[in-house]
Scaffold this motif. Structure first.
Motif, PDB file in Angstrom:
ATOM      1  N   ALA A 122       0.859  -1.189   0.000  1.00 24.81           N
ATOM      2  CA  ALA A 122       0.000   0.000   0.000  1.00 24.81           C
ATOM      3  C   ALA A 122       0.892   1.235   0.000  1.00 24.81           C
ATOM      4  O   ALA A 122       2.099   1.128   0.201  1.00 24.81           O
ATOM      5  CB  ALA A 122      -0.887   0.019   1.241  1.00 24.81           C
ATOM      6  N   VAL A 123       0.255   2.383  -0.225  1.00 23.54           N
ATOM      7  CA  VAL A 123       0.949   3.657  -0.053  1.00 23.54           C
ATOM      8  C   VAL A 123       0.265   4.392   1.084  1.00 23.54           C
ATOM      9  O   VAL A 123      -0.961   4.539   1.080  1.00 23.54           O
ATOM     10  CB  VAL A 123       0.896   4.510  -1.340  1.00 23.54           C
ATOM     11  CG1 VAL A 123       1.525   5.884  -1.108  1.00 23.54           C
ATOM     12  CG2 VAL A 123       1.587   3.788  -2.499  1.00 23.54           C
ATOM     13  N   LEU A 124       1.046   4.810   2.074  1.00 23.02           N
ATOM     14  CA  LEU A 124       0.485   5.551   3.202  1.00 23.02           C
ATOM     15  C   LEU A 124       0.767   7.034   2.986  1.00 23.02           C
ATOM     16  O   LEU A 124       1.874   7.408   2.611  1.00 23.02           O
ATOM     17  CB  LEU A 124       1.124   5.110   4.519  1.00 23.02           C
ATOM     18  CG  LEU A 124       1.357   3.609   4.740  1.00 23.02           C
ATOM     19  CD1 LEU A 124       1.852   3.371   6.161  1.00 23.02           C
ATOM     20  CD2 LEU A 124       0.101   2.802   4.458  1.00 23.02           C
ATOM     21  N   ARG A 125      -0.274   7.846   3.234  1.00 21.75           N
ATOM     22  CA  ARG A 125      -0.100   9.297   3.101  1.00 21.75           C
ATOM     23  C   ARG A 125      -0.563   9.970   4.388  1.00 21.75           C
ATOM     24  O   ARG A 125      -1.612  10.615   4.426  1.00 21.75           O
ATOM     25  CB  ARG A 125      -0.880   9.842   1.895  1.00 21.75           C
ATOM     26  CG  ARG A 125      -0.389   9.261   0.570  1.00 21.75           C
ATOM     27  CD  ARG A 125      -1.195   9.758  -0.615  1.00 21.75           C
ATOM     28  NE  ARG A 125      -0.724  11.035  -1.125  1.00 21.75           N
ATOM     29  CZ  ARG A 125      -1.350  12.191  -1.007  1.00 21.75           C
ATOM     30  NH1 ARG A 125      -2.497  12.253  -0.354  1.00 21.75           N
ATOM     31  NH2 ARG A 125      -0.849  13.288  -1.515  1.00 21.75           N
ATOM     32  N   PRO A 126       0.210   9.819   5.452  1.00 20.63           N
ATOM     33  CA  PRO A 126      -0.203  10.389   6.736  1.00 20.63           C
ATOM     34  C   PRO A 126      -0.278  11.910   6.658  1.00 20.63           C
ATOM     35  O   PRO A 126       0.422  12.527   5.862  1.00 20.63           O
ATOM     36  CB  PRO A 126       0.901   9.946   7.703  1.00 20.63           C
ATOM     37  CG  PRO A 126       2.057   9.587   6.839  1.00 20.63           C
ATOM     38  CD  PRO A 126       1.507   9.142   5.535  1.00 20.63           C
ATOM     39  N   ALA A 127      -1.160  12.478   7.513  1.00 23.66           N
ATOM     40  CA  ALA A 127      -1.381  13.927   7.482  1.00 23.66           C
ATOM     41  C   ALA A 127      -0.414  14.665   8.382  1.00 23.66           C
ATOM     42  O   ALA A 127      -0.240  15.870   8.234  1.00 23.66           O
ATOM     43  CB  ALA A 127      -2.818  14.241   7.897  1.00 23.66           C
ATOM     44  N   LEU A 148       1.975   9.444  11.126  1.00 23.68           N
ATOM     45  CA  LEU A 148       3.065   8.687  10.505  1.00 23.68           C
ATOM     46  C   LEU A 148       3.701   7.739  11.523  1.00 23.68           C
ATOM     47  O   LEU A 148       3.950   6.556  11.244  1.00 23.68           O
ATOM     48  CB  LEU A 148       4.101   9.663   9.936  1.00 23.68           C
ATOM     49  CG  LEU A 148       5.126   9.081   8.965  1.00 23.68           C
ATOM     50  CD1 LEU A 148       5.579  10.138   7.966  1.00 23.68           C
ATOM     51  CD2 LEU A 148       6.340   8.483   9.649  1.00 23.68           C
ATOM     52  N   ALA A 149       3.923   8.255  12.725  1.00 25.20           N
ATOM     53  CA  ALA A 149       4.549   7.441  13.770  1.00 25.20           C
ATOM     54  C   ALA A 149       3.664   6.244  14.124  1.00 25.20           C
ATOM     55  O   ALA A 149       4.153   5.102  14.249  1.00 25.20           O
ATOM     56  CB  ALA A 149       4.804   8.295  15.009  1.00 25.20           C
ATOM     57  N   ALA A 150       2.364   6.489  14.261  1.00 21.77           N
ATOM     58  CA  ALA A 150       1.451   5.389  14.614  1.00 21.77           C
ATOM     59  C   ALA A 150       1.413   4.351  13.487  1.00 21.77           C
ATOM     60  O   ALA A 150       1.345   3.132  13.739  1.00 21.77           O
ATOM     61  CB  ALA A 150       0.056   5.939  14.886  1.00 21.77           C
ATOM     62  N   ALA A 151       1.483   4.818  12.241  1.00 26.28           N
ATOM     63  CA  ALA A 151       1.468   3.891  11.099  1.00 26.28           C
ATOM     64  C   ALA A 151       2.740   3.041  11.073  1.00 26.28           C
ATOM     65  O   ALA A 151       2.694   1.837  10.815  1.00 26.28           O
ATOM     66  CB  ALA A 151       1.318   4.670   9.791  1.00 26.28           C
ATOM     67  N   VAL A 152       3.871   3.669  11.350  1.00 23.01           N
ATOM     68  CA  VAL A 152       5.142   2.916  11.380  1.00 23.01           C
ATOM     69  C   VAL A 152       5.076   1.860  12.484  1.00 23.01           C
ATOM     70  O   VAL A 152       5.496   0.713  12.294  1.00 23.01           O
ATOM     71  CB  VAL A 152       6.346   3.873  11.578  1.00 23.01           C
ATOM     72  CG1 VAL A 152       7.619   3.116  11.927  1.00 23.01           C
ATOM     73  CG2 VAL A 152       6.579   4.701  10.308  1.00 23.01           C
ATOM     74  N   SER A 160       4.486   8.058   1.872  1.00 23.48           N
ATOM     75  CA  SER A 160       4.625   9.341   1.175  1.00 23.48           C
ATOM     76  C   SER A 160       4.594  10.467   2.201  1.00 23.48           C
ATOM     77  O   SER A 160       3.729  10.507   3.073  1.00 23.48           O
ATOM     78  CB  SER A 160       3.487   9.516   0.175  1.00 23.48           C
ATOM     79  OG  SER A 160       3.440  10.868  -0.224  1.00 23.48           O
ATOM     80  N   LEU A 161       5.533  11.396   2.051  1.00 26.59           N
ATOM     81  CA  LEU A 161       5.595  12.536   2.972  1.00 26.59           C
ATOM     82  C   LEU A 161       4.808  13.731   2.438  1.00 26.59           C
ATOM     83  O   LEU A 161       4.846  14.815   3.013  1.00 26.59           O
ATOM     84  CB  LEU A 161       7.068  12.936   3.186  1.00 26.59           C
ATOM     85  CG  LEU A 161       7.918  12.149   4.202  1.00 26.59           C
ATOM     86  CD1 LEU A 161       7.328  12.255   5.597  1.00 26.59           C
ATOM     87  CD2 LEU A 161       8.157  10.723   3.831  1.00 26.59           C
ATOM     88  N   VAL A 192      10.869   9.945  12.903  1.00 24.90           N
ATOM     89  CA  VAL A 192      10.121   8.790  13.398  1.00 24.90           C
ATOM     90  C   VAL A 192      11.051   7.583  13.323  1.00 24.90           C
ATOM     91  O   VAL A 192      11.597   7.259  12.261  1.00 24.90           O
ATOM     92  CB  VAL A 192       8.840   8.561  12.564  1.00 24.90           C
ATOM     93  CG1 VAL A 192       8.201   7.226  12.924  1.00 24.90           C
ATOM     94  CG2 VAL A 192       7.859   9.702  12.802  1.00 24.90           C
ATOM     95  N   LEU A 193      11.243   6.946  14.472  1.00 24.36           N
ATOM     96  CA  LEU A 193      12.189   5.830  14.562  1.00 24.36           C
ATOM     97  C   LEU A 193      11.515   4.515  14.167  1.00 24.36           C
ATOM     98  O   LEU A 193      10.290   4.453  13.985  1.00 24.36           O
ATOM     99  CB  LEU A 193      12.757   5.753  15.981  1.00 24.36           C
ATOM    100  CG  LEU A 193      13.444   7.052  16.450  1.00 24.36           C
ATOM    101  CD1 LEU A 193      13.884   6.938  17.910  1.00 24.36           C
ATOM    102  CD2 LEU A 193      14.638   7.394  15.552  1.00 24.36           C
ATOM    103  N   ALA A 194      12.321   3.470  14.089  1.00 21.64           N
ATOM    104  CA  ALA A 194      11.842   2.190  13.553  1.00 21.64           C
ATOM    105  C   ALA A 194      10.668   1.600  14.340  1.00 21.64           C
ATOM    106  O   ALA A 194       9.820   0.908  13.774  1.00 21.64           O
ATOM    107  CB  ALA A 194      12.997   1.191  13.523  1.00 21.64           C
TER     108      ALA A 194
END
Ligand code: MLT
Ligand code: ZN
Length: 477
Positions: A43-48, A53-57, A92-93, A172-174
């Protein structure tokens, strides 16, 4: 978590705008700018924002799914393209696109990773300041990618590379933790310089989400010249002349050869050579700039200085023909001749690229030796050599021969790169000056950065990304 439940959880977190799963919509994110790689991301993630982004990672990490950060997707080395195994998501940033703060007194700006370099430059200019980084792809390339690759570009000789502009970072770390290191201090000696670990790491240690960048005072005079030179040694002599004349004024010194110029004139609309004489074998673009205004008597006038410089170079045989842009539009047109080289090459067919650096004084020798090595190896290929001569970074690219199929030419890629790299090594240079290592050049790392250096890099990677989920297969072999 199974893949379907991961996607459901990501959908819940990011909403409809933040998650792309339809193959047709994924396609543009799955292929690199040079069309060398086509991946198959889950998928492609496009966090707002950074929190999303951190929660998605964190969610992806729980499922063992790797993340591939992507900004403007302008990598020359496949650094932002996912693999074919379907075990990665592209992050995607693009929606992290705010300038959070700009302080003209501190001369800093805090900017999110998805802001294009050009938008960041514009914001700096609006506030009466200057963001000094400038690269050909700045209209699309974004701050996160520019920092992750430690981009160089046109003004390195004056202001340094992207690394030199970074005062603070948010990453955002691993495991999904956010490191807020957005400090805007000029002095801060408190242990390891962690921010510099992430600059040039190509997303393999964490995802840069925002940065504090150092700004400069605005330039009050700027002048662009363009000259035909008889050989690369003359270009070097001209560079030295510019440096001797006023080292503080030199902003850019770019080299181009005839074959590259011919491609630009053929493939980029509305371009023409600004010189009276017919095509020359070599060209240089010179830009002088200063924060000082010329005084009312015209003293300190840069256009005059460049005129004198070029006249002296003409008399010394370093230059055969030259012009100075009289208007902003002419200056832009000259810069286009240089900056559209990459696009012209892309339109012209298959190319093999070498983004190398050597000590500045060795550039002429490099050009000679590498040209002869490549044309011996692939007779009929065109050597498209251009780039940032003022800092020793040459884009030594080859274009496919007319009578050779693109695939056959590209199949010779490694062989050609090795031949060029052998010259680079002899001259004390680097196999990757500013584009990074990405996926294309990972196999070169042991030969160039092996032993203790690669061992340290691996130890850092293991410490920050023990499960290998941050942009796997890039940078480190
Ligand atoms: C440039 O300076 O135009 C790019 O880094 C280009 C390239 O290697 O094609
Ligand atoms: Zn370049």
């Amino acid at each position: 978590m199974a893949e379907t439940s991961l996607l459901a959880a990501l959908g819940g977190l990011l909403g409809r705008r933040g998650l792309i799963t339809a193959p047709a919509d994924i396609a543009p994110y799955a292929e690199d700018w040079r069309r060398l790689y086509r991946g198959r991301p889950l998928a492609v993630l496009r966090p707002a924002n950074t929190e999303e982004l951190a929660a998605a990672v964190a969610l992806c990490a729980q499922s063992g799914i790797a993340t591939v950060p992507q900004g403007g997707n302008t990598s020359m080395v496949g650094g932002a393209t996912p693999h074919e195994d379907g075990r990665e998501v592209v992050v995607s940033l693009a929606r992290l696109n705010r300038v959070r703060a700009l302080d003209p007194v501190d001369l800093t700006m805090t900017v999110e990773a998805g802001v294009t370099l050009q938008a960041a430059q514009d914001a700096a200019a609006e506030a009466g300041t200057l963001l000094t980084l400038s690269i050909a792809s700045e209209g699309s390339a974004t701050i996160g990618g520019v920092l992750s690759t430690n981009a160089g570009g046109n003004h390195t000789l004056r202001y340094g590379n992207a690394r030199d502009l970074v005062l603070g970072l948010e990453v955002v770390l691993a495991d999904g933790q956010v490191w807020n290191g957005l400090r805007r201090l000029r002095k801060d000696n408190t242990g390891y310089c962690l921010r510099q670990l992430f600059v040039g790491a190509e997303g393999t240690l964490g995802i840069i989400t925002a940065a504090v960048l150092r700004l400069a005072p605005p330039l009050r005079q700027r002048v662009v010249g363009f000259a035909a030179v008889p050989h690369p040694e003359a270009a070097l002599a001209l560079l030295n002349r510019c440096q001797r004349h006023d080292p503080a004024a030199l902003l850019a010194f770019e080299y181009m050869n005839q074959a590259g110029m011919a491609l630009v004139l053929r493939h980029i609309p509305d371009t023409s050579l600004p010189l009276a004489a017919a095509a020359a074998a070599h060209y240089v673009l010179i830009e002088l700039a200063t924060a000082r205004a010329r005084d009312e008597n015209g003293a300190g006038d840069l256009a005059l200085a460049l005129e004198e410089l070029l006249a002296a170079a003409l008399a010394a045989g370093e230059v055969s023909d030259a012009t100075i842009a009289a208007t902003e539009a002419q200056a832009r047109a000259i810069w286009r001749l240089r900056e559209d080289h990459a696009e012209a090459q892309r339109r012209a067919g298959a190319s093999i690229k070498n983004d190398v650096s050597v000590p500045v004084s060795e550039v002429p020798q490099f050009l000679r030796e590498a040209s002869s090595a490549c044309t011996t190896l692939v007779p009929g290929c065109a050597v498209i050599a251009f780039g940032h001569m003022g800092d020793g970074n040459i884009h030594f690219n080859l274009q496919q021969p007319d009578d050779m199929a693109a695939a056959d030419f590209l199949a010779r890629g490694h062989e050609v790169m090795e031949a060029v790299n052998a010259v680079v090594r002899r001259l004390g240079g680097s196999f990757s000056a500013e584009h990074g290592v990405g996926r294309l050049k990972t196999y070169m790392m042991p030969a160039w950065r092996g032993g203790a250096e690669l061992a340290m890099m691996r130890a850092i990677k293991a410490a920050l990304d023990p499960r290998g989920l941050m942009n796997p297969g890039k940078l480190l072999p």
